[in-house]
Scaffold this motif. Sequence first.
Motif, PDB file in Angstrom:
ATOM      1  N   ILE A 199       0.835  -1.201   0.000  1.00  0.00           N
ATOM      2  CA  ILE A 199       0.000   0.000   0.000  1.00  0.00           C
ATOM      3  C   ILE A 199       0.882   1.269   0.000  1.00  0.00           C
ATOM      4  O   ILE A 199       1.822   1.373   0.782  1.00  0.00           O
ATOM      5  CB  ILE A 199      -0.988  -0.041   1.199  1.00  0.00           C
ATOM      6  CG1 ILE A 199      -1.936   1.151   1.147  1.00  0.00           C
ATOM      7  CG2 ILE A 199      -0.281  -0.140   2.561  1.00  0.00           C
ATOM      8  CD1 ILE A 199      -3.176   0.975   2.020  1.00  0.00           C
ATOM      9  N   LYS A 237       2.362   1.592  -6.954  1.00  0.00           N
ATOM     10  CA  LYS A 237       2.206   0.636  -8.074  1.00  0.00           C
ATOM     11  C   LYS A 237       1.206   1.118  -9.108  1.00  0.00           C
ATOM     12  O   LYS A 237       1.400   0.874 -10.297  1.00  0.00           O
ATOM     13  CB  LYS A 237       1.872  -0.775  -7.573  1.00  0.00           C
ATOM     14  CG  LYS A 237       0.578  -0.863  -6.835  1.00  0.00           C
ATOM     15  CD  LYS A 237       0.424  -2.185  -6.138  1.00  0.00           C
ATOM     16  CE  LYS A 237      -0.812  -2.144  -5.271  1.00  0.00           C
ATOM     17  NZ  LYS A 237      -0.766  -1.085  -4.232  1.00  0.00           N
ATOM     18  N   ILE A 294     -14.026 -12.212  -3.963  1.00  0.00           N
ATOM     19  CA  ILE A 294     -13.606 -11.248  -4.986  1.00  0.00           C
ATOM     20  C   ILE A 294     -12.519 -11.794  -5.934  1.00  0.00           C
ATOM     21  O   ILE A 294     -12.606 -11.623  -7.160  1.00  0.00           O
ATOM     22  CB  ILE A 294     -13.104  -9.932  -4.316  1.00  0.00           C
ATOM     23  CG1 ILE A 294     -14.234  -9.305  -3.471  1.00  0.00           C
ATOM     24  CG2 ILE A 294     -12.558  -8.953  -5.338  1.00  0.00           C
ATOM     25  CD1 ILE A 294     -15.467  -8.893  -4.257  1.00  0.00           C
ATOM     26  N   LYS A 307      -1.493  -6.676   6.756  1.00  0.00           N
ATOM     27  CA  LYS A 307      -2.076  -7.779   5.972  1.00  0.00           C
ATOM     28  C   LYS A 307      -1.248  -8.060   4.713  1.00  0.00           C
ATOM     29  O   LYS A 307      -1.633  -8.850   3.865  1.00  0.00           O
ATOM     30  CB  LYS A 307      -3.522  -7.453   5.560  1.00  0.00           C
ATOM     31  CG  LYS A 307      -4.434  -7.139   6.731  1.00  0.00           C
ATOM     32  CD  LYS A 307      -4.751  -8.408   7.514  1.00  0.00           C
ATOM     33  CE  LYS A 307      -5.672  -8.155   8.679  1.00  0.00           C
ATOM     34  NZ  LYS A 307      -4.987  -7.937   9.944  1.00  0.00           N
ATOM     35  N   GLN A 308      -0.153  -7.327   4.556  1.00  0.00           N
ATOM     36  CA  GLN A 308       0.697  -7.508   3.376  1.00  0.00           C
ATOM     37  C   GLN A 308       2.107  -7.839   3.857  1.00  0.00           C
ATOM     38  O   GLN A 308       2.469  -7.513   4.981  1.00  0.00           O
ATOM     39  CB  GLN A 308       0.729  -6.207   2.560  1.00  0.00           C
ATOM     40  CG  GLN A 308      -0.662  -5.730   2.177  1.00  0.00           C
ATOM     41  CD  GLN A 308      -0.658  -4.382   1.465  1.00  0.00           C
ATOM     42  OE1 GLN A 308       0.360  -3.705   1.406  1.00  0.00           O
ATOM     43  NE2 GLN A 308      -1.799  -3.998   0.952  1.00  0.00           N
TER      44      GLN A 308
HETATM   45  C1  LIG Z   1     -12.145  -3.664   1.514  1.00  0.00           C
HETATM   46  C2  LIG Z   1     -12.276  -2.678   0.373  1.00  0.00           C
HETATM   47  C3  LIG Z   1     -13.731  -2.552  -0.076  1.00  0.00           C
HETATM   48  C4  LIG Z   1     -11.791  -1.288   0.892  1.00  0.00           C
HETATM   49  O1  LIG Z   1     -11.863  -0.360  -0.159  1.00  0.00           O
HETATM   50  P1  LIG Z   1     -10.869   0.909  -0.230  1.00  0.00           P
HETATM   51  O2  LIG Z   1     -11.432   1.833  -1.256  1.00  0.00           O
HETATM   52  O3  LIG Z   1     -10.664   1.439   1.152  1.00  0.00           O
HETATM   53  O4  LIG Z   1      -9.465   0.327  -0.681  1.00  0.00           O
HETATM   54  P2  LIG Z   1      -8.891  -0.049  -2.140  1.00  0.00           P
HETATM   55  O5  LIG Z   1      -9.695  -1.145  -2.755  1.00  0.00           O
HETATM   56  O6  LIG Z   1      -8.699   1.175  -2.948  1.00  0.00           O
HETATM   57  O7  LIG Z   1      -7.487  -0.702  -1.764  1.00  0.00           O
HETATM   58  C5  LIG Z   1      -6.409   0.128  -1.376  1.00  0.00           C
HETATM   59  C6  LIG Z   1      -5.263  -0.725  -0.958  1.00  0.00           C
HETATM   60  O8  LIG Z   1      -5.606  -1.527   0.194  1.00  0.00           O
HETATM   61  C7  LIG Z   1      -4.873  -2.721   0.141  1.00  0.00           C
HETATM   62  N1  LIG Z   1      -5.774  -3.896   0.011  1.00  0.00           N
HETATM   63  C8  LIG Z   1      -6.982  -3.967  -0.621  1.00  0.00           C
HETATM   64  N2  LIG Z   1      -7.477  -5.217  -0.565  1.00  0.00           N
HETATM   65  C9  LIG Z   1      -6.564  -5.941   0.103  1.00  0.00           C
HETATM   66  C10 LIG Z   1      -6.494  -7.310   0.470  1.00  0.00           C
HETATM   67  N3  LIG Z   1      -7.474  -8.149   0.138  1.00  0.00           N
HETATM   68  N4  LIG Z   1      -5.409  -7.709   1.171  1.00  0.00           N
HETATM   69  C11 LIG Z   1      -4.417  -6.855   1.517  1.00  0.00           C
HETATM   70  N5  LIG Z   1      -4.423  -5.552   1.183  1.00  0.00           N
HETATM   71  C12 LIG Z   1      -5.473  -5.106   0.487  1.00  0.00           C
HETATM   72  C13 LIG Z   1      -4.010  -2.625  -1.129  1.00  0.00           C
HETATM   73  O9  LIG Z   1      -2.768  -2.065  -0.849  1.00  0.00           O
HETATM   74  C14 LIG Z   1      -4.824  -1.733  -2.000  1.00  0.00           C
HETATM   75  O10 LIG Z   1      -4.101  -1.205  -3.069  1.00  0.00           O
HETATM   76  C15 LIG Z   1     -11.361  -3.087  -0.843  1.00  0.00           C
HETATM   77  O11 LIG Z   1     -10.008  -2.945  -0.508  1.00  0.00           O
HETATM   78  C16 LIG Z   1     -11.591  -4.495  -1.339  1.00  0.00           C
HETATM   79  O12 LIG Z   1     -12.591  -4.753  -1.971  1.00  0.00           O
HETATM   80  N6  LIG Z   1     -10.630  -5.419  -1.052  1.00  0.00           N
HETATM   81  C17 LIG Z   1     -10.781  -6.807  -1.453  1.00  0.00           C
HETATM   82  C18 LIG Z   1     -10.469  -7.002  -2.891  1.00  0.00           C
HETATM   83  C19 LIG Z   1      -8.993  -7.008  -3.151  1.00  0.00           C
HETATM   84  O13 LIG Z   1      -8.265  -7.891  -2.703  1.00  0.00           O
HETATM   85  N7  LIG Z   1      -8.533  -6.012  -3.907  1.00  0.00           N
HETATM   86  C20 LIG Z   1      -7.150  -5.914  -4.210  1.00  0.00           C
HETATM   87  C21 LIG Z   1      -6.686  -6.646  -5.423  1.00  0.00           C
HETATM   88  S1  LIG Z   1      -7.789  -7.760  -6.229  1.00  0.00           S
END
Ligand SMILES: CC(C)(COP(=O)(O)OP(=O)(O)OC[C@H]1O[C@@H](n2cnc3c(N)ncnc32)[C@H](O)[C@@H]1O)[C@@H](O)C(=O)NCCC(=O)NCCS
Length: 192
Positions: free
Chosen positions: A10, A14, A85, A155-156
């Motif tokens: 994060i 990227k 997802i 989580k990363q």
């Molecule tokens: C929980 C959600 C709705 C929160 O939305 P939000 O707008 O706050 O965050 P956004 O999607 O823009 O993510 C921002 C960053 O959070 C981190 N992040 C998002 N999902 C994840 C995950 N599953 N695991 C670890 N880090 C994550 C990443 O660094 C990402 O670039 C969203 O992150 C989501 O749907 N996550 C699950 C899907 C996923 O894994 N997406 C990432 C790649 S497929």
Amino acid sequence: MKIVGLTGGIGSGKTTVAHLFSELEVPVFIADKVAKSLYNQKEVINLIKQTFGEHLFKENKLDRQALASIVFNDSVKLKQLNEIIHPRVHHEFESWLKLQSSSYVIYEAAIIFEHNRQDFFDKTILVTAPKQIKINRVMARDGVTESQVLQRMSKQWPDDKKSHLADFIITNIDLEKTISRVQEIDKILKDL
Ligand SMILES: CC(C)(COP(=O)(O)OP(=O)(O)OC[C@H]1O[C@@H](n2cnc3c(N)ncnc32)[C@H](O)[C@@H]1O)[C@@H](O)C(=O)NCCC(=O)NCCS
Ligand SMILES: Nc1ncnc2c1ncn2[C@@H]1O[C@H](COP(=O)(O)OP(=O)(O)OP(=O)(O)O)[C@@H](O)[C@H]1O
């Protein structure tokens, strides 16, 4: 056609790097963006409601912050969300890939090494930056607190755990240097 995975923690930059590749006419698939679009699908809405509660949707619109605070505080719930997802994002990618005709494409996602997905790619690129810079970028971009960023970071994997798995590393601090590095990597990838 080669598939190149582009990843980074994060705030590493990227998505910024992905846009630099698309300026070089490389087709780029942004997994985060596609994941967001899935929350408009009826089947996904129903699964999220069943798993995490009806209250997360107001007039069928997801409260992203509320879902984030559930899943980034609970690894089991994050796994459940990923299981809903990620296969769907992958399916969208496969459809998208069929429409491309370049020598290589970029698949940008925060999580590649953490889920042991590196073997799916012909090459991988890791974008890195010092931890405090990443935190400051995300706080400025999203208006969130340091502890919210740290929670997602937890989580990363840290960069040092991922760097030896990547084929290319982009240290993204000075944007001009990042642009040169992207041009250099693009040349190598086009010649593969
Ligand atoms: C929980 C959600 C709705 C929160 O939305 P939000 O707008 O706050 O965050 P956004 O999607 O823009 O993510 C921002 C960053 O959070 C981190 N992040 C998002 N999902 C994840 C995950 N599953 N695991 C670890 N880090 C994550 C990443 O660094 C990402 O670039 C969203 O992150 C989501 O749907 N996550 C699950 C899907 C996923 O894994 N997406 C990432 C790649 S497929
Ligand atoms: N080299 C850089 N110099 C200054 N600012 C940068 C640089 N790279 C990225 N940024 C800024 O930092 C923020 C985070 O970058 P970006 O959105 O590309 O990161 P990301 O890794 O995709 O983050 P996330 O995982 O949260 O989606 C953005 O506001 C972006 O404009």
